[in-house]
Every structure is written in C-alpha cells, then in structure tokens.
Design an enzyme around this catalytic site. Structure first.
Site, PDB file in Angstrom:
ATOM      1  N   LEU A   1       0.823  -1.203   0.000  1.00  0.00           N
ATOM      2  CA  LEU A   1       0.000   0.000   0.000  1.00  0.00           C
ATOM      3  C   LEU A   1       0.860   1.257   0.000  1.00  0.00           C
ATOM      4  O   LEU A   1       0.588   2.199  -0.745  1.00  0.00           O
ATOM      5  CB  LEU A   1      -0.928   0.017   1.219  1.00  0.00           C
ATOM      6  CG  LEU A   1      -2.259  -0.742   1.116  1.00  0.00           C
ATOM      7  CD1 LEU A   1      -2.046  -2.235   0.890  1.00  0.00           C
ATOM      8  CD2 LEU A   1      -3.105  -0.516   2.368  1.00  0.00           C
TER       9      LEU A   1
ATOM     10  N   HIS B   1      -1.645   7.244   7.638  1.00  0.00           N
ATOM     11  CA  HIS B   1      -0.734   6.354   8.378  1.00  0.00           C
ATOM     12  C   HIS B   1       0.724   6.668   8.026  1.00  0.00           C
ATOM     13  O   HIS B   1       1.574   6.822   8.920  1.00  0.00           O
ATOM     14  CB  HIS B   1      -1.085   4.911   8.029  1.00  0.00           C
ATOM     15  CG  HIS B   1      -0.210   3.872   8.653  1.00  0.00           C
ATOM     16  ND1 HIS B   1      -0.616   3.086   9.719  1.00  0.00           N
ATOM     17  CD2 HIS B   1       1.052   3.448   8.347  1.00  0.00           C
ATOM     18  CE1 HIS B   1       0.352   2.245  10.043  1.00  0.00           C
ATOM     19  NE2 HIS B   1       1.374   2.440   9.224  1.00  0.00           N
ATOM     20  N   GLU B   2       1.013   6.774   6.728  1.00  0.00           N
ATOM     21  CA  GLU B   2       2.400   6.993   6.309  1.00  0.00           C
ATOM     22  C   GLU B   2       2.898   8.379   6.688  1.00  0.00           C
ATOM     23  O   GLU B   2       4.071   8.550   7.048  1.00  0.00           O
ATOM     24  CB  GLU B   2       2.537   6.765   4.801  1.00  0.00           C
ATOM     25  CG  GLU B   2       2.170   5.365   4.325  1.00  0.00           C
ATOM     26  CD  GLU B   2       2.949   4.252   5.012  1.00  0.00           C
ATOM     27  OE1 GLU B   2       4.004   4.531   5.607  1.00  0.00           O
ATOM     28  OE2 GLU B   2       2.492   3.095   4.952  1.00  0.00           O
TER      29      GLU B   2
ATOM     30  N   HIS C   1       4.490   2.401  14.729  1.00  0.00           N
ATOM     31  CA  HIS C   1       3.271   1.595  14.750  1.00  0.00           C
ATOM     32  C   HIS C   1       2.758   1.460  16.178  1.00  0.00           C
ATOM     33  O   HIS C   1       3.539   1.436  17.127  1.00  0.00           O
ATOM     34  CB  HIS C   1       3.535   0.204  14.156  1.00  0.00           C
ATOM     35  CG  HIS C   1       3.701   0.225  12.676  1.00  0.00           C
ATOM     36  ND1 HIS C   1       4.708  -0.471  12.034  1.00  0.00           N
ATOM     37  CD2 HIS C   1       2.991   0.850  11.695  1.00  0.00           C
ATOM     38  CE1 HIS C   1       4.611  -0.273  10.717  1.00  0.00           C
ATOM     39  NE2 HIS C   1       3.581   0.529  10.494  1.00  0.00           N
TER      40      HIS C   1
ATOM     41  N   TRP D   1       1.722  -0.901  17.914  1.00  0.00           N
ATOM     42  CA  TRP D   1       2.185  -2.048  18.710  1.00  0.00           C
ATOM     43  C   TRP D   1       3.697  -2.056  18.905  1.00  0.00           C
ATOM     44  O   TRP D   1       4.252  -2.993  19.491  1.00  0.00           O
ATOM     45  CB  TRP D   1       1.722  -3.369  18.078  1.00  0.00           C
ATOM     46  CG  TRP D   1       2.361  -3.683  16.759  1.00  0.00           C
ATOM     47  CD1 TRP D   1       3.439  -4.493  16.537  1.00  0.00           C
ATOM     48  CD2 TRP D   1       1.987  -3.192  15.470  1.00  0.00           C
ATOM     49  NE1 TRP D   1       3.754  -4.523  15.194  1.00  0.00           N
ATOM     50  CE2 TRP D   1       2.864  -3.733  14.513  1.00  0.00           C
ATOM     51  CE3 TRP D   1       0.975  -2.333  15.021  1.00  0.00           C
ATOM     52  CZ2 TRP D   1       2.774  -3.442  13.156  1.00  0.00           C
ATOM     53  CZ3 TRP D   1       0.880  -2.045  13.660  1.00  0.00           C
ATOM     54  CH2 TRP D   1       1.783  -2.604  12.751  1.00  0.00           C
TER      55      TRP D   1
ATOM     56  N   THR E   1      -0.942   5.475  24.443  1.00  0.00           N
ATOM     57  CA  THR E   1      -1.367   4.399  23.553  1.00  0.00           C
ATOM     58  C   THR E   1      -1.014   3.068  24.202  1.00  0.00           C
ATOM     59  O   THR E   1       0.160   2.796  24.440  1.00  0.00           O
ATOM     60  CB  THR E   1      -0.684   4.503  22.175  1.00  0.00           C
ATOM     61  OG1 THR E   1       0.735   4.474  22.342  1.00  0.00           O
ATOM     62  CG2 THR E   1      -1.089   5.783  21.467  1.00  0.00           C
TER      63      THR E   1
ATOM     64  N   ASP F   1      -9.506   1.010   6.517  1.00  0.00           N
ATOM     65  CA  ASP F   1      -9.655   2.470   6.544  1.00  0.00           C
ATOM     66  C   ASP F   1     -10.890   2.920   7.310  1.00  0.00           C
ATOM     67  O   ASP F   1     -10.858   3.918   8.041  1.00  0.00           O
ATOM     68  CB  ASP F   1      -9.720   3.013   5.115  1.00  0.00           C
ATOM     69  CG  ASP F   1      -8.346   3.124   4.473  1.00  0.00           C
ATOM     70  OD1 ASP F   1      -7.394   2.499   4.991  1.00  0.00           O
ATOM     71  OD2 ASP F   1      -8.220   3.821   3.447  1.00  0.00           O
TER      72      ASP F   1
END
Length: 348
Positions: free
Chosen positions: A220, A260-261, A270, A272, A286, A319
C-alpha cells in the site's frame, strides 16, 4: 547606569537559570527503551489476504544498513524529542501503560507553534490511464489528511469511552502546493526508492513530497522517518490507496494509508511498537500491544493486559475502522517542528 547594570545581571541570571533547567531536564531523559532496527521483514508486514499494508519499517531497516550514521541521527532526534516533551508543563518521563521511561504525552498546544501548515507536492508516476489519477482524487487525499490530523472526520463518536478523551486535533494541516505528472513505461517501482531517484523531491526541507505510483507486491505504501536522506525524504503510496474517490480499492479506499504513512513521516511508530509486549511506540497514552490488528476488530480487543487502541491511525485496521490520533501522538509529532527539530523549517 546602576539600574542598567542591575537589569543586565538579572537577564544573565535568568538565562543561566534557563540553561540549568534545560540541563536538568535533559539529564532526566531515559533512552533505555530506544530501538530503531526491528526484526520486521516482508512476511511480518503482510496482512492475512496478502496485502502489505505498510513497508516503512522494512524500508528503515534497509536505510540503516546502507547508512551507518543513520542510527545516531535517529537516536539524537529521539533524545531531543523526549527532552522537549519533558520541558512542557504537565509532562513527565513516566509511562502510564507499564512501558519504558521515555514515553511522553500531554497537550501539544504548549509548544507555541500554533497551527502548522505543510505544503504538499504530489508526484504522479503512471504507466496507464488508471494510474494517472485525477486532480479530484488528489484533492480528496489532501482533504482526508486535513480531516484526520485536525480531528474533523466525524468519526470521533465511534471511539470507545476509554479513549474518547484522548482524541487529538494535532493542529497540523496540509495544502496542495503542486502536482507533477510523469508518464513512465515502468509498471512497478518496488521499495528501494527508485521513483525518488527518477523524480527527485522538490524542496524536501519545507515541503512534504508524496510519490503516487504502483509500488507492486501488493504494497500500500511506505514512508521515510525523520533523519533519513533528504534526497529520498517523503511518502510513497500506490494509486489505488490514495484518496477516497476515483481509482481506489476497498477496504483501503478511505485515504487512511496516506494518513498512516504521514504519521511515520512525522516520527510516529506503529501502535504495537513493532515487537511484542516489551516493545513500545514511545507514546504513553497508547496501550501496549503485541501485534497489529486487521480488518474491523471488535472492542475490546485485549493484548498485553490492556485494551488495544485499534482505531488508531498507526494500526493496520481497515480504513473505515481507524479514526484517531492520541494526545501523546500529537505531542510527539509536533516536536519535530520545534527549533532544532528535523522538520523545523516547515514551521517557519
């Protein structure tokens, strides 16, 4: 004359006190949990249906191998980020989610930078008419970025009560500065920045450059973190995942790949932490997780003895199911624009 000398002495004393305060705060910076290189590889970054949602960490690993100085640059950027967070009223060096001491949170509005407007250059590289996306599709992506980063996307009502107070207006917005179109017979560009070599970024110190081209391999998009080479600085997104109208492909047809990017481009990791529960994204509000989430997970999704913030833009959900940055992420992003920061020129 006496009053003038007294005033000068007061100024010097004040400056010295400020220096001491900064020095004391910097001495509190805990970098023990810092990491850059991950064990992430192509297989780790593939979703269950074979789509590779984000190639940024693998790209970072490649850049680290190519440039032995990059680790030190990113370490220094992280150190400065944490020191700046510590200097903000109400912020501390603790982690509210049982993580490393370097996490930060708080209200990014205390940096006195105001709303930051980032001019964007879009490079459309196409080998067919579908890839030569319309001006309307490009503008739709700019609109999505503004809605997502300013928390005006209308999705806040879907955020669970546990996280609703953390939804952040990052006070970062985007303006389309220009579009460059390049017809090219190459049908797939890969992830080694070949598109950036062929069509270099324009004034990357002051502009966000986005290359829209077919990356290939079901990828992506990917971004370059602050600290990387200026000659390749920016974001790459495949055309069918750019914007929310025109040549777009579900379930990544909402423009959130670019959101996101751009988060990575502004130094977000990210959600996680690209590791198990002992890794973190350097943001205190987070919750920790041990892996990405996919699709549209139900709430609560529990990992590492806490509920995942699956709706965060820096996870891997569809999304339609990601719709927030946190206050801690806002603070972290905005530090890159402060004096001496890697993207300070964009705030001037």
């Amino acid at each position: 004359m006496f009053l003038s000398l007294a005033a000068l002495a007061l100024i010097f004393t004040s400056c010295e006190n400020d220096k001491n305060e900064i020095s004391q705060e910097q001495n509190k910076v805990d970098m023990s949990d810092f990491f850059v290189h991950t064990e992430t590889d192509e297989n780790d970054e593939k979703e269950r249906n074979g789509v590779t949602q984000c190639y940024s960490m693998t790209n970072l690993n490649r850049l680290l191998e190519e440039d032995p100085q990059l680790y030190k640059k990113m370490y220094d950027i992280e150190y400065q980020t944490r020191a700046n967070i510590l200097l903000r009223p109400g912020n501390g060096n603790g982690n509210g989610n049982n993580g490393g001491g370097g996490d930060g949170g708080g209200d990014g509005g205390t940096d006195n930078l105001g709303v930051i407007d980032i001019p964007v250059y879009v490079h459309v590289i196409y080998s067919n008419s579908q890839q030569n996306i319309s001006a309307g599709q490009i503008q739709s992506q700019i609109d999505v970025l503004n809605e997502d980063f300013r928390a005006t996307n209308g999705d806040a009502s879907q955020v669970p009560g546990e996280f609703s107070g953390l939804v952040a207006d990052s006070e970062i917005q985007f303006t389309l500065a220009g579009t460059f179109r390049h017809a090219d017979s190459r049908t797939s560009w890969g992830t080694n920045d070949a598109m950036k070599v062929a069509y270099p970024p324009v004034t990357p110190a002051t502009h966000l450059n986005i290359w829209v081209c077919n990356i290939g391999g079901g990828i992506l998009g990917y971004a370059q973190f602050p600290g990387g080479p200026s000659s390749t600085d920016g974001v790459v997104v495949s055309p069918q995942y750019f914007g929310n109208t025109g040549f777009v492909s579900a379930p990544f047809n909402g423009g959130r790949t670019t959101t996101h990017e751009v988060g990575h481009y502004l130094n977000l990791r990210h959600i996680w932490g690209d590791g198990r529960c002992n890794r973190d994204d350097f943001v205190s509000d987070t919750p920790k997780s041990d892996a990405p989430n996919y699709g549209c997970p139900s709430y609560p999704t529990v990992n590492c003895r806490s509920n995942d913030m699956t709706m965060n833009y820096m996870d891997y959900v569809d999304d339609a199911c990601m719709y927030m940055f946190s206050e801690g992420q806002k603070t972290r992003m905005r530090t890159v624009f402060q004096a001496g920061g890697p993207r300070a020129a964009m705030a001037n």
